[in-house]
Design an enzyme around this catalytic site. Structure first.
Site, PDB file in Angstrom:
ATOM      1  N   ARG A  66      68.460   0.713 102.467  1.00  0.00           N
ATOM      2  CA  ARG A  66      69.076   0.327 101.214  1.00  0.00           C
ATOM      3  C   ARG A  66      68.482   0.788 100.108  1.00  0.00           C
ATOM      4  O   ARG A  66      67.431   0.684 100.110  1.00  0.00           O
ATOM      5  CB  ARG A  66      69.248  -1.142 101.220  1.00  0.00           C
ATOM      6  CG  ARG A  66      70.059  -1.875 100.163  1.00  0.00           C
ATOM      7  CD  ARG A  66      69.735  -3.239  99.835  1.00  0.00           C
ATOM      8  NE  ARG A  66      70.551  -3.648  98.673  1.00  0.00           N
ATOM      9  CZ  ARG A  66      69.929  -4.487  97.739  1.00  0.00           C
ATOM     10  NH1 ARG A  66      68.936  -5.177  97.897  1.00  0.00           N
ATOM     11  NH2 ARG A  66      70.859  -4.948  96.739  1.00  0.00           N
ATOM     12  N   ARG A  90      71.441 -15.605  86.356  1.00  0.00           N
ATOM     13  CA  ARG A  90      71.927 -14.569  85.376  1.00  0.00           C
ATOM     14  C   ARG A  90      72.954 -15.037  84.610  1.00  0.00           C
ATOM     15  O   ARG A  90      73.795 -15.439  85.105  1.00  0.00           O
ATOM     16  CB  ARG A  90      72.227 -13.174  86.118  1.00  0.00           C
ATOM     17  CG  ARG A  90      71.069 -12.624  86.761  1.00  0.00           C
ATOM     18  CD  ARG A  90      71.506 -11.343  87.343  1.00  0.00           C
ATOM     19  NE  ARG A  90      70.621 -10.887  88.331  1.00  0.00           N
ATOM     20  CZ  ARG A  90      70.777 -10.183  89.510  1.00  0.00           C
ATOM     21  NH1 ARG A  90      72.192 -10.363  90.262  1.00  0.00           N
ATOM     22  NH2 ARG A  90      69.850  -9.848  90.558  1.00  0.00           N
ATOM     23  N   HIS A 140      76.027  -4.440  94.936  1.00  0.00           N
ATOM     24  CA  HIS A 140      76.854  -5.057  96.038  1.00  0.00           C
ATOM     25  C   HIS A 140      77.662  -4.326  96.777  1.00  0.00           C
ATOM     26  O   HIS A 140      78.527  -4.550  97.500  1.00  0.00           O
ATOM     27  CB  HIS A 140      77.375  -6.407  95.868  1.00  0.00           C
ATOM     28  CG  HIS A 140      76.560  -7.712  95.136  1.00  0.00           C
ATOM     29  ND1 HIS A 140      76.746  -8.245  94.174  1.00  0.00           N
ATOM     30  CD2 HIS A 140      75.157  -7.757  95.395  1.00  0.00           C
ATOM     31  CE1 HIS A 140      75.718  -9.118  93.996  1.00  0.00           C
ATOM     32  NE2 HIS A 140      74.931  -9.025  94.802  1.00  0.00           N
ATOM     33  N   GLU A 163      76.030  -6.716 105.269  1.00  0.00           N
ATOM     34  CA  GLU A 163      75.483  -5.419 104.642  1.00  0.00           C
ATOM     35  C   GLU A 163      74.545  -4.564 105.671  1.00  0.00           C
ATOM     36  O   GLU A 163      74.730  -3.174 105.550  1.00  0.00           O
ATOM     37  CB  GLU A 163      74.766  -5.572 103.439  1.00  0.00           C
ATOM     38  CG  GLU A 163      75.511  -6.359 102.396  1.00  0.00           C
ATOM     39  CD  GLU A 163      75.090  -7.106 101.293  1.00  0.00           C
ATOM     40  OE1 GLU A 163      74.579  -6.020 100.053  1.00  0.00           O
ATOM     41  OE2 GLU A 163      74.549  -8.111 101.202  1.00  0.00           O
ATOM     42  N   ASN A 184      65.412  -2.757 104.198  1.00  0.00           N
ATOM     43  CA  ASN A 184      65.487  -3.105 102.962  1.00  0.00           C
ATOM     44  C   ASN A 184      64.284  -3.356 102.205  1.00  0.00           C
ATOM     45  O   ASN A 184      63.850  -4.553 102.392  1.00  0.00           O
ATOM     46  CB  ASN A 184      66.803  -4.373 102.852  1.00  0.00           C
ATOM     47  CG  ASN A 184      67.138  -5.041 101.505  1.00  0.00           C
ATOM     48  OD1 ASN A 184      66.253  -4.333 100.517  1.00  0.00           O
ATOM     49  ND2 ASN A 184      67.965  -5.739 101.358  1.00  0.00           N
TER      50      ASN A 184
END
Length: 405
Positions: A96, A246, A185, A389, A13
């Site tokens: 990823r 956010r 996601h 993940e 990643n």
């Protein structure tokens, strides 16, 4: 594709200044090594590596000028444990990749055309796709003979119908600039939806789940029969739930107002909405543990931030309940979803008529295992399912390369 004899997958990643990695043995999905390289390009770069079997952890601090040097350092650490990148046991490297647009609906073996398309998508993922590309190209240089597989955050959401994926703007303009709801996601939502079905003893194809991925970034998805039919993030990860920094959903005209009346530039507004909004904008903290501590001490600003966070979360639970029609379970995951019992309790409070409730004692239990926290007779199960993940990326990567043997 050349024959693949190994059973190990290295998951990478790659961020703009970091590389997270895990080496897994897919015979039993066990982790062999995990690590992180951070502050790449600085004099104080740091590498932390753990050999899982022995539990031994090594840390190194010093200059790591670029991603090539970072991956070479990772390779050296793995080699010290007899797990080097030159091992014939390594079947593939899974990467990823945040944005695959509409082009990539499944894990994909990287070639020049794939690299070109990922690069073409940089305008809709300027912070992530360039770093993801750098990681892939560096890994290719180190092991050009090995399959490099891209696993896209957006892929799981490509099953959304056009009614969910389209924005209500001029179609020609949207198509010209590839403006639509992509969602993010995806590897987490895919893993958790499947794991929730398994927890219920059901086949994913016969299970409807609302997945709530609640971390510093947060997103919800409506999963019908194993496929995503709606998700809260859109063209970018800014849309949807209230997050750590956010804003999530808001009137788009706020942007025009800030520009015309506030005199703010596009870059300033972008920075405001992505980095200075959400929980940190509301109360100055984006750590849910700290916010709850402040709430318990009577801090009104923290309490309001928490209430806004929960209000938005409830709206999405209700909306996705309506989208699905029938819901078998709601699954909480990621850092906040897995650890903040108060968030889970508040999110379903008052939704008893929808068949939703949590058992206080079950909800208070801390565990790394998937578990139900709803009363045994609940019509809709409420679950806590730790996301994985990296395992999802490794599973998709290994499945693809084995299929090609």
């Amino acid at each position: 594709m050349s024959a693949t004899r190994g059973t190990r997958v290295l998951v990478l990643n790659s961020g703009s200044s970091s590389v997270k990695y895990q080496l897994l043995d897919m015979r039993d999905s066990s982790r062999l090594a995990v690590g992180l390289v951070e502050r790449i390009g600085e004099e104080t770069s740091r590498l932390k590596h753990t050999h899982v079997d022995s539990g031994a952890t090594r840390e190194w601090t010093g200059p790591i000028p670029d991603h090539e040097a970072a991956l070479k350092a990772v390779s050296e650490e793995l080699a010290k444990d007899g797990l080097g990148l030159d091992s014939p046991e390594l079947a593939a490297i899974g990467h990823r990749v945040v944005h695959g647009g509409q082009s990539f609906t499944a894990p994909t073996v990287v070639d020049d055309a794939v690299l070109a398309e990922i690069e073409r998508l940089i305008p809709v993922a300027p912070l992530h796709n360039p770093a993801n590309l750098t990681g892939i190209r560096t890994a290719q240089a180190l092991r050009p003979d090995l399959p490099q597989v891209a696993v896209f955050d957006t892929a799981f959401h490509t099953t959304m119908p056009e009614s969910a994926a389209r924005y209500a703007i001029d179609v020609a303009t949207a198509d010209e600039h590839r403006i639509r709801r992509y969602g993010f996601h995806g590897t987490s939502h895919a893993y958790v939806a499947r794991a929730t079905a398994e927890l219920l003893g059901k086949d994913p194809s016969e299970t409807n789940v609302i997945v709530l991925h609640l971390g510093n970034g947060a997103s919800a998805s409506a999963v019908r029969s194993g496929e995503c039919v709606d998700t809260s993030m859109g063209l970018t990860p800014l849309e949807g739930l209230v997050m750590g920094t956010r804003s999530g959903d808001m009137d788009p005209a706020v942007i025009f107002h800030l520009a015309r009346v506030g005199g703010m530039s596009i870059d300033e507004i972008d920075n405001l909405l992505n980095k200075k909004s959400g929980l940190i904008g509301l109360c100055g903290d984006n750590d849910m543990r700290e916010i709850r501590r402040r709430v318990d001490e009577g801090d009104e600003q923290a309490e309001l931030a928490f209430e806004i966070y929960i209000h938005r979360l409830k709206k999405y639970i209700g909306a996705y309940y309506a989208v699905l029609g029938t819901v078998d379970a709601i699954a909480f995951t990621a850092g906040v979803g897995e650890n903040a019992a108060s968030v889970r309790e508040a999110a379903v409070a008052g939704l008893e008529t929808l068949g939703l409730a949590v058992d206080g004692d079950l909800n208070a239990v801390r565990s790394d295992e998937p578990r139900l926290i709803s009363p045994s007779d609940a019509r809709v199960k409420v679950a806590v399912v730790p996301t994985d993940e990296e395992l999802e990326i490794a599973t998709q990567t290994y499945g693809l390369v084995r299929k090609g043997d």
